[in-house]
Scaffold this active site. Structure first.
Site, PDB file in Angstrom:
ATOM      1  N   GLU A   1       0.670  -1.215  -0.011  1.00 26.21           N
ATOM      2  CA  GLU A   1       0.430  -0.344  -0.144  1.00 26.21           C
ATOM      3  C   GLU A   1       0.700   1.073   0.214  1.00 26.21           C
ATOM      4  OE1 GLU A   1      -3.882  -0.267   1.996  1.00 26.21           O
ATOM      5  OE2 GLU A   1      -2.873   1.499   3.734  1.00 26.21           O
TER       6      GLU A   1
ATOM      7  N   GLU B   1       1.911   1.644  -3.539  1.00 23.22           N
ATOM      8  CA  GLU B   1       1.143   1.826  -4.301  1.00 23.22           C
ATOM      9  C   GLU B   1       0.715   3.470  -4.308  1.00 23.22           C
ATOM     10  OE1 GLU B   1      -2.992   0.102  -3.635  1.00 23.22           O
ATOM     11  OE2 GLU B   1      -3.861   1.315  -4.595  1.00 23.22           O
TER      12      GLU B   1
ATOM     13  N   CYS C   1      -8.372  -1.963   4.311  1.00 28.86           N
ATOM     14  CA  CYS C   1      -8.852  -3.516   5.151  1.00 28.86           C
ATOM     15  C   CYS C   1      -9.724  -3.440   6.493  1.00 28.86           C
ATOM     16  CB  CYS C   1      -7.324  -2.967   5.560  1.00 28.86           C
ATOM     17  SG  CYS C   1      -6.985  -1.702   6.521  1.00 28.86           S
TER      18      CYS C   1
ATOM     19  N   SER D   1      -6.931   1.306  -1.811  1.00 26.45           N
ATOM     20  CA  SER D   1      -6.091   0.785  -2.179  1.00 26.45           C
ATOM     21  C   SER D   1      -6.565  -0.614  -2.609  1.00 26.45           C
ATOM     22  CB  SER D   1      -5.232   1.282  -2.012  1.00 26.45           C
ATOM     23  OG  SER D   1      -4.139  -0.299  -1.321  1.00 26.45           O
TER      24      SER D   1
ATOM     25  N   LYS E   1     -15.321  -9.407   8.648  1.00 27.90           N
ATOM     26  CA  LYS E   1     -14.094 -10.435   8.115  1.00 27.90           C
ATOM     27  C   LYS E   1     -14.665 -11.662   7.469  1.00 27.90           C
ATOM     28  CE  LYS E   1     -10.464  -7.983   8.567  1.00 27.90           C
ATOM     29  NZ  LYS E   1      -9.349  -7.851   7.005  1.00 27.90           N
TER      30      LYS E   1
ATOM     31  N   GLU F   1     -15.600 -10.966   4.280  1.00 27.78           N
ATOM     32  CA  GLU F   1     -14.112 -10.574   3.232  1.00 27.78           C
ATOM     33  C   GLU F   1     -13.441 -11.842   2.361  1.00 27.78           C
ATOM     34  OE1 GLU F   1     -11.022  -9.166   5.210  1.00 27.78           O
ATOM     35  OE2 GLU F   1     -10.843  -7.542   3.435  1.00 27.78           O
TER      36      GLU F   1
ATOM     37  N   GLU G   1     -13.324 -13.352  -4.962  1.00 24.00           N
ATOM     38  CA  GLU G   1     -12.049 -12.637  -5.123  1.00 24.00           C
ATOM     39  C   GLU G   1     -10.642 -13.009  -5.052  1.00 24.00           C
ATOM     40  OE1 GLU G   1     -14.215 -10.799  -5.348  1.00 24.00           O
ATOM     41  OE2 GLU G   1     -14.001  -9.713  -4.488  1.00 24.00           O
TER      42      GLU G   1
ATOM     43  N   CYS H   1     -10.058  -1.224  14.673  1.00 21.12           N
ATOM     44  CA  CYS H   1     -10.807  -2.177  14.780  1.00 21.12           C
ATOM     45  C   CYS H   1     -10.657  -2.846  16.608  1.00 21.12           C
ATOM     46  CB  CYS H   1      -9.555  -3.301  14.801  1.00 21.12           C
ATOM     47  SG  CYS H   1      -9.568  -3.367  13.048  1.00 21.12           S
TER      48      CYS H   1
END
Ligand code: HC1
Length: 568
Positions: free
Chosen positions: A278, A281, A298, A318, A357, A360, A365, A502
């Site tokens: 990241e 990036e 994230c 990102s 999560k 996710e 993908e 979190c």
């Protein structure tokens, strides 16, 4: 301030206080289900009844304002009897399956019934018979256990600005539901889990995946590895006899080994990898006219939110996968190769403070390894239940270390667990990579703290980088609306879906409060200060990963394995 008398005690209280706040301020506990200190009061459950001399009948103390000379009685026979009757009416149509309920011993209704001294239920109520809403991988809703307190509605609308829930129907048929009585998977739910975290009963809970994990652990043909998120180590202890903010990393690792995991690794390792990707990036976008501001990706509740509500801004996210998913793909490729294990025999489990999560890990993908990269996601609460079920005496465990190499991490990675942490970790690396100089001070205090939206300017070499950090989706909305209108000049933004990041995730121990989040956050920074290495690009295990296997950040292999795309 005004002068009032509560149960014979004279007190001065702020003139805009409610009777309930004034009473709690002097240690008089008034039971309530609908009241929550972080949300506007509604006075709907009627359990917090008190007598105010001169008022007509008993009043709901959570919404009744104090006034000069007021005399309040919280413990009269009439008050106790009225509260008992209200609680009994709730219990009369409640399933009362406490012994087998996920919230047994952690249920506010159960506690209030006990505190009110209820020994019999005088009313025979009709039971509700709603089907479970369990058609999604993260949350299960059981309306039969709903006490109509409305706290989930206020969390979803006030905190998150998402507005999934509403009251529907009237009288006995009143329910809390998404529009058109849809399931959560059909609604605009981001699966952040704040509704489950604030629910006083088990009307909304995380989907329990412990059975599948037990099965994997007991299957000798499977090699079961686990990763633990940064924020879990500073909260898990709350469910297992420690105080909030106690750091239990070593006990957690020991407990996971006792449970039978073959390797106990750390999501913080892959958080360091996330920073490598990241950070690179960001440098690429900054120096080659890429889309700015770049926004972290994230936090999966946040990603779901952008996909659902701001698809036109997805290009700002990102493309680097979250640490959970980077870990998942590396375990079934890099680690499998290194340890000579067939990836199809690996079961990859993650312990997360987050319910989103779970969603996710199931995204189509997220299978760049050729398999589902992360097989099961357990919340902090589920891990605590497994530890109890295994009869492990958590507080007596000798601390143990994470396994190498995917358990080696830095302080930069651990601070991912608190709001501002991803930004700070990225700035530590981006600064040194861009300037080629060692930072004199690696702590970026301007991006720390529990303010909902923070802004800072950071000088990196000749450049001034404008950054913003926000948590909760309501705050995210403020920033996104500004980006849409072209009213910002930020270069880099960190957004986390949950309060405080979190550490306040929807899968964390219940209940949380600003005080508890402050303690967890302090513990996160303590972990960073105690770390031997505090910059992601100095993690020796990460260096080895790039040198021996991955090549360079943003290289071909990284692009294929560690980056993703989003769905409008
Ligand atoms: Fe988080 Fe993250 S910090 S998203 O808040 O980037 O859940 O703790 O594991 O993936 O590392 C959560 C925490 C977590 C990821 C990391």
């Amino acid at each position: 301030l005004v002068n009032i008398t509560i149960d014979g005690q004279q007190v001065k209280v702020p003139k805009d206080a409610t009777v309930l706040e004034a009473a709690r301020g002097i240690g008089v506990e008034i039971p309530t289900l609908c009241y929550h200190p972080e949300h506007r009061p509604e006075g709907s459950c009627r359990i917090c009844l008190v007598e105010v001399v001169g008022a007509r009948g008993l009043v709901a103390s959570c919404v009744f304002p104090v006034s000069e000379g007021m005399v309040v009685k919280t413990n009269t026979p009439d008050v106790r009897e009225a509260r008992k009757a209200v609680v009994e009416l709730l219990l009369a149509n409640h399933p009362q399956d406490c012994l087998s309920c996920q919230r047994n011993l952690h249920c506010e209704l159960q506690k209030i019934a006990a505190d009110c001294g209820i020994r019999e239920i005088r009313f025979e109520g009709e039971k509700k018979d709603y089907p479970l809403d369990a058609d999604n991988p993260a949350l299960v809703r059981d309306q039969n256990k709903c006490v109509l307190c409305g706290r989930c509605i206020r969390a979803c609308s006030g905190l998150q600005g998402v507005n999934v829930y509403t009251f529907a129907n009237r009288g006995f048929n009143t329910t809390v539901t998404p529009a058109f009585n849809a399931g959560l998977h059909e609604a605009t739910c981001t699966f952040c889990g704040q509704c489950a975290n604030i629910c006083p009963t088990a009307a909304i809970v995380e989907k329990d995946d412990t059975k599948e994990v037990w099965e994997a652990l007991h299957n000798p043909a499977k090699y079961v590895v686990v990763q633990t998120a940064p924020a879990v180590r500073v909260a898990l202890g709350e469910n297992l006899g420690f105080r909030s903010g106690d750091i239990v990393t070593g006990q957690m690792v020991a407990a996971l080994k006792r449970l039978g995991f073959d390797k106990v690794f750390d999501t913080a390792f892959s958080a360091d990898v996330t920073i490598m990707e990241e950070g690179s990036e960001f440098i690429e976008r900054l120096t080659h006219d890429g889309t700015l501001p770049m926004i972290t990706s994230c936090s999966p509740g946040w990603v779901n939110f952008v996909e659902l509500m701001y698809p036109d801004l997805l290009k700002h996210l990102s493309t680097t996968k979250s640490p959970q998913q980077i870990f998942g793909v590396l375990v079934k490729t890099y680690y499998a190769e290194k340890a000579k294990i067939d990836p199809q025999d690996i079961v990859s489990v993650s312990i997360m403070p987050c319910t989103a999560k779970k969603v996710e890990s199931g995204r189509q993908e997220m299978s760049a390894s050729g398999y589902q990269d992360v097989d099961y996601v357990l919340t902090t609460r589920e891990l605590a239940r497994m530890i109890k079920e295994a009869g492990i005496s958590f507080s007596n465990l000798k601390t143990e270390e994470f396994d190498a190499p995917l358990g080696i991490s830095t302080g930069a990675a651990v601070i991912f667990g608190a709001t501002g942490g991803v930004m700070e970790a990225a700035l530590r690396t981006v600064s040194e990579v861009l300037t080629g100089k060692t930072l004199e001070c690696i702590e970026f205090h301007a991006v720390r703290g529990l303010e909902g939206i923070k802004e800072a300017e950071v000088t990196i070499g000749e450049k001034t980088i404008k950054v913003a950090v926000a948590y909760t989706l309501a705050n995210a909305r403020i920033i996104l609306d500004k980006i849409r209108k072209g009213e910002t000049d930020y270069h880099f933004i960190e957004i986390m879906a949950c309060p405080g990041g979190c550490i306040g995730g929807g899968g964390q121990p219940i209940s949380t409060s600003p005080e508890i989040r402050t303690q967890r956050m302090a513990a996160i920074y303590e972990c960073d200060e105690a770390a031997a290495i505090r910059k992601s690009h100095e993690n020796p295990a990460v260096k080895e990963l790039y040198d021996t296997w991955l090549g360079k950040p943003l290289g071909e292999k990284s692009h294929h394995l560690l980056h993703t795309h989003y769905q409008a």
